[in-house]
Design an enzyme around this catalytic site. Structure first.
Site, mmCIF file in Angstrom:
data_model
loop_
_atom_site.group_PDB
_atom_site.id
_atom_site.type_symbol
_atom_site.label_atom_id
_atom_site.label_comp_id
_atom_site.label_asym_id
_atom_site.label_seq_id
_atom_site.Cartn_x
_atom_site.Cartn_y
_atom_site.Cartn_z
ATOM 1 N N ASP A 144 0.844 -1.185 0.000
ATOM 2 C CA ASP A 144 0.000 0.000 0.000
ATOM 3 C C ASP A 144 0.883 1.239 0.000
ATOM 4 O O ASP A 144 1.764 1.367 0.853
ATOM 5 C CB ASP A 144 -0.845 -0.019 1.292
ATOM 6 C CG ASP A 144 -2.294 0.339 1.064
ATOM 7 O OD1 ASP A 144 -2.524 1.439 0.553
ATOM 8 O OD2 ASP A 144 -3.162 -0.479 1.400
ATOM 9 N N ASP A 246 -3.226 4.578 -2.029
ATOM 10 C CA ASP A 246 -4.258 5.124 -1.151
ATOM 11 C C ASP A 246 -4.678 6.538 -1.585
ATOM 12 O O ASP A 246 -3.811 7.414 -1.768
ATOM 13 C CB ASP A 246 -3.673 5.179 0.271
ATOM 14 C CG ASP A 246 -4.715 5.439 1.320
ATOM 15 O OD1 ASP A 246 -5.620 4.606 1.459
ATOM 16 O OD2 ASP A 246 -4.619 6.483 2.008
ATOM 17 N N GLU A 300 -6.593 3.651 -5.539
ATOM 18 C CA GLU A 300 -7.865 3.779 -4.849
ATOM 19 C C GLU A 300 -8.434 5.074 -5.426
ATOM 20 O O GLU A 300 -7.802 6.130 -5.298
ATOM 21 C CB GLU A 300 -7.694 3.897 -3.341
ATOM 22 C CG GLU A 300 -9.040 3.910 -2.646
ATOM 23 C CD GLU A 300 -9.007 4.431 -1.215
ATOM 24 O OE1 GLU A 300 -9.880 4.064 -0.438
ATOM 25 O OE2 GLU A 300 -8.112 5.228 -0.882
ATOM 26 N N HIS A 375 -10.982 -3.692 3.343
ATOM 27 C CA HIS A 375 -10.843 -3.283 4.745
ATOM 28 C C HIS A 375 -11.661 -2.037 5.090
ATOM 29 O O HIS A 375 -11.750 -1.670 6.257
ATOM 30 C CB HIS A 375 -9.366 -3.039 5.047
ATOM 31 C CG HIS A 375 -8.844 -1.874 4.264
ATOM 32 N ND1 HIS A 375 -8.690 -1.917 2.896
ATOM 33 C CD2 HIS A 375 -8.476 -0.636 4.646
ATOM 34 C CE1 HIS A 375 -8.255 -0.750 2.473
ATOM 35 N NE2 HIS A 375 -8.114 0.041 3.520
ATOM 36 N N ASP A 376 -12.203 -1.359 4.082
ATOM 37 C CA ASP A 376 -13.050 -0.188 4.334
ATOM 38 C C ASP A 376 -14.535 -0.528 4.223
ATOM 39 O O ASP A 376 -15.387 0.359 4.289
ATOM 40 C CB ASP A 376 -12.736 0.925 3.333
ATOM 41 C CG ASP A 376 -11.343 1.487 3.532
ATOM 42 O OD1 ASP A 376 -10.848 1.473 4.676
ATOM 43 O OD2 ASP A 376 -10.732 1.918 2.534
#
Ligand code: NOJ
Length: 599
Positions: A144, A246, A300, A375-376
């Site tokens: 990430d 991210d 993302e 994970h979100d």
């Protein structure tokens, strides 16, 4: 020429060759060997094959996968100990959420040292061992990249906040108090939703789109960009195979910080995602770093739309390979910024329309992604399927069939291969996620409806997707011998990997089967997608076609039997795969039935 000299010349020649061939690769252009699957005739006729288009990505939230040292927190050695399990899934790429040094205000999305491993997760030696173990098994590793912001405990920020004249001052966005209060910016994680935090030391405000401990880096400063590129090279030189980036759409900012223009009021995400220099920075990053390695990149992409996504991932742009959007995953909210769900649920017709629209964007250029959990997000089966005992397995398999038969790289979230479900905490004290905790405070301050918020969190709260992986039916699900950092779902006594290993029909074994099936059938990867029976309120029906091969996929998204009307003659269709022991061959689907037919 002496022997030594000629050896040296050969070495230089080989090195130059390697460097040149690497430079030709990189995001959007790399040539790595892709899988040579079945149907070789078809395979030869597909233009622009890429390993990352054919990959299945398995996302691991390291904190919750496997704890090797009993501190209740998953770690790198834990992952290494489970590499054979990961390999057994048949996936190609592991994406790990941030593993870098961090005070963990936002579980690693607040990085205090980009080139060190988070203490909770282990050491650099553990990382090296894990990477070797993955590569030995043919698994690639994606990390990430969290570069829109750092932690406020990063040395750059310590320096930056120490005085207005510090050389690092310009690494972050500061607003001196003499200028008055800066224009409102929304923060996702601040208990007052305020993205400006006043700092006494230098009597200025700093910008943080996320928590107060996540100050935004100033990408307008070329030194910051160079630091980020240097750090990326550090990890690529270690051998990683890509980055998930991210909130990369947020990096460019208008540093005059004007009042939000009228058209963005109420839509701050769109404003954050449309910074003028975003493409300039990504092209620079591609030139300086990405194009030099054989790797994959995925943004993302909050704020990306079907109109603008090709500006990021069109091959001619030389920016990134893929991006993931939020248009479908954000269905069914009454107020997204407060994470309040709509009591009327989400629209299935809209869901189909959105996925079809996104598929069409990549018909000629670029490449898509698909996911239903990460994970979100909460657990896929709870949010998009049905986790009641009668339907949990069926609907998990149905959703997995959807993800693995669309024309996009699937990003599959760990634990979904078991059909893990939301934990649904009743008590705010059980939550560990800063987003839930601070939204709770914000709503309390505003005098909002906390019961409504708590009920919504049971459906969409991020911690639902972060509970520890359920390895077996022992007290902490085999995740840790200590006290887990977040409660283990009590249903691990029934839903766990060990139980599913030995059951041929388990959700886990279905996942393995369909991953293999996708990889053996290039039509599922590259084939043209056509939506059928679009007004059907229960069934998602589509075909995938490639060089004369044609598959029909039928998915019943409801707990009732449903009919399809695809207009296709399926009397002679061959059943290839399904989630029932006896798959339906006549277009009438049983509850949550998924079937793949060859026409
Ligand atoms: C997006 C990440 O996926 C999320 O987990 C994180 O909290 C924010 N960005 C801030 O980094």
């Amino acid at each position: 020429m002496t022997n030594r000299k000629s050896k040296l010349l050969i070495a230089i020649f080989v090195l130059a060759f390697l460097v040149l061939s690497c430079q030709n690769s990189g995001s959007g252009t790399n040539q790595t060997q892709v899988n040579s699957n079945q149907s070789p005739t078809v395979a030869n006729e597909i233009p622009d094959r890429k390993w990352w288009k054919e990959a299945v990505v398995y996302q691991i939230y390291p904190r919750s996968f496997k704890d090797s040292d009993g501190d209740g927190i998953g770690d790198l050695r834990g992952i290494t100990s489970k590499l054979d399990y990961i390999k057994s899934l048949g996936i190609d790429v592991v994406w790990l959420n941030p593993i870098f040094a961090s005070p963990n205000d936002d579980n690693g999305y607040d990085i205090s040292d980009y080139e060190a491993i988070m203490k909770d997760f282990g050491t650099m030696a553990d990382f090296d061992e894990m990477l070797v173990g993955m590569h030995k098994r043919g698994i690639k590793l994606v990390l990430d990249l969290v570069a829109n912001h750092s932690s406020d405990e990063h040395e750059w920020f310590n320096q930056s906040r120490s005085s207005r004249g510090n050389p690092y001052r310009n690494y972050y966005h500061w607003w001196d108090e003499e200028k008055g209060k800066p224009a409102k910016r929304w923060s996702f994680f601040d208990e007052n939703a305020d993205a400006w935090k006043y700092d006494e030391t230098t009597k200025s405000y700093y910008l943080h789109y996320f928590s107060q401990k996540q100050p935004d880096l100033n990408w307008e400063n070329p030194q910051v960009r160079e630091e980020v590129y240097k750090m990326m090279r550090f990890w690529f030189d270690k051998g990683i195979d890509g980055f998930r980036m991210d909130v990369i759409t947020f990096i460019s900012k208008d540093t005059r910080f004007p009042e939000l223009p009228e058209k963005y009021r109420g839509n701050f995400v769109q404003y954050y995602a449309e910074g003028e220099q975003r493409h300039e920075y990504l092209q620079e990053m591609n030139r300086e770093v990405l194009s030099r390695y054989d790797i994959m990149t995925v943004a993302e992409g909050p704020g990306t739309t079907t109109e603008n996504v090709l500006e990021y991932v069109g091959e001619d742009r030389r920016e990134l390979n893929m991006s993931y959007h939020f248009e479908a995953i954000d269905l069914g909210y009454k107020d997204l910024s407060k994470k309040l769900i709509d009591p009327n649920g989400w629209s299935f017709l809209e869901f189909k329309k959105i996925y079809s629209k996104w598929d069409a964007v990549f018909a000629e250029k670029g490449w898509g992604t698909i996911y239903l959990g990460n994970h979100d997000q909460p657990r896929m089966v709870t949010r998009w399927g049905n986790d009641a005992p009668a339907f949990r397995e069926l609907s998990s398999k149905m959703l997995t069939t959807f993800l693995l038969t669309m024309r996009s790289t699937p990003y599959y979230y760990f634990g979904d291969e078991l059909g893990m479900t939301n934990i649904r905490f009743d008590n705010i004290d059980d939550y560990r996620d800063i987003m839930t905790i601070n939204l709770h405070k914000l709503i309390a301050t505003e005098g909002g409806d906390l019961d409504e918020f708590m009920e919504s969190q049971k459906v969409v709260g991020r911690d639902n997707g972060r509970t520890p992986f359920q390895w077996d039916n022992s007290p902490n699900a085999g995740f840790t011998t200590g006290k887990p950092w977040l409660k283990v779902n009590p249903n691990h006594t029934e839903i766990n990997a060990e139980a599913q290993e030995s059951d041929e029909n388990s959700v886990l074994n279905y996942f393995r089967k369909i991953v293999k099936f996708r990889k053996e059938n290039l039509v599922l990867i590259y084939g043209k997608y056509t939506l059928l029976d679009q007004d059907n309120e229960s069934v998602y029906a589509y075909t995938r076609e490639l060089n004369g091969e044609k598959f029909l996929i039928l998915l019943n998204f409801t707990e009732k039997e449903a009919d399809t009307n695809t207009g296709l003659d399926i009397r002679n269709a061959k059943i290839l795969l399904g989630n029932y022991e006896k798959p339906s061959a006549d277009g009438k689907l049983k509850p949550y039935e998924a079937v793949i037919l060859e026409l």
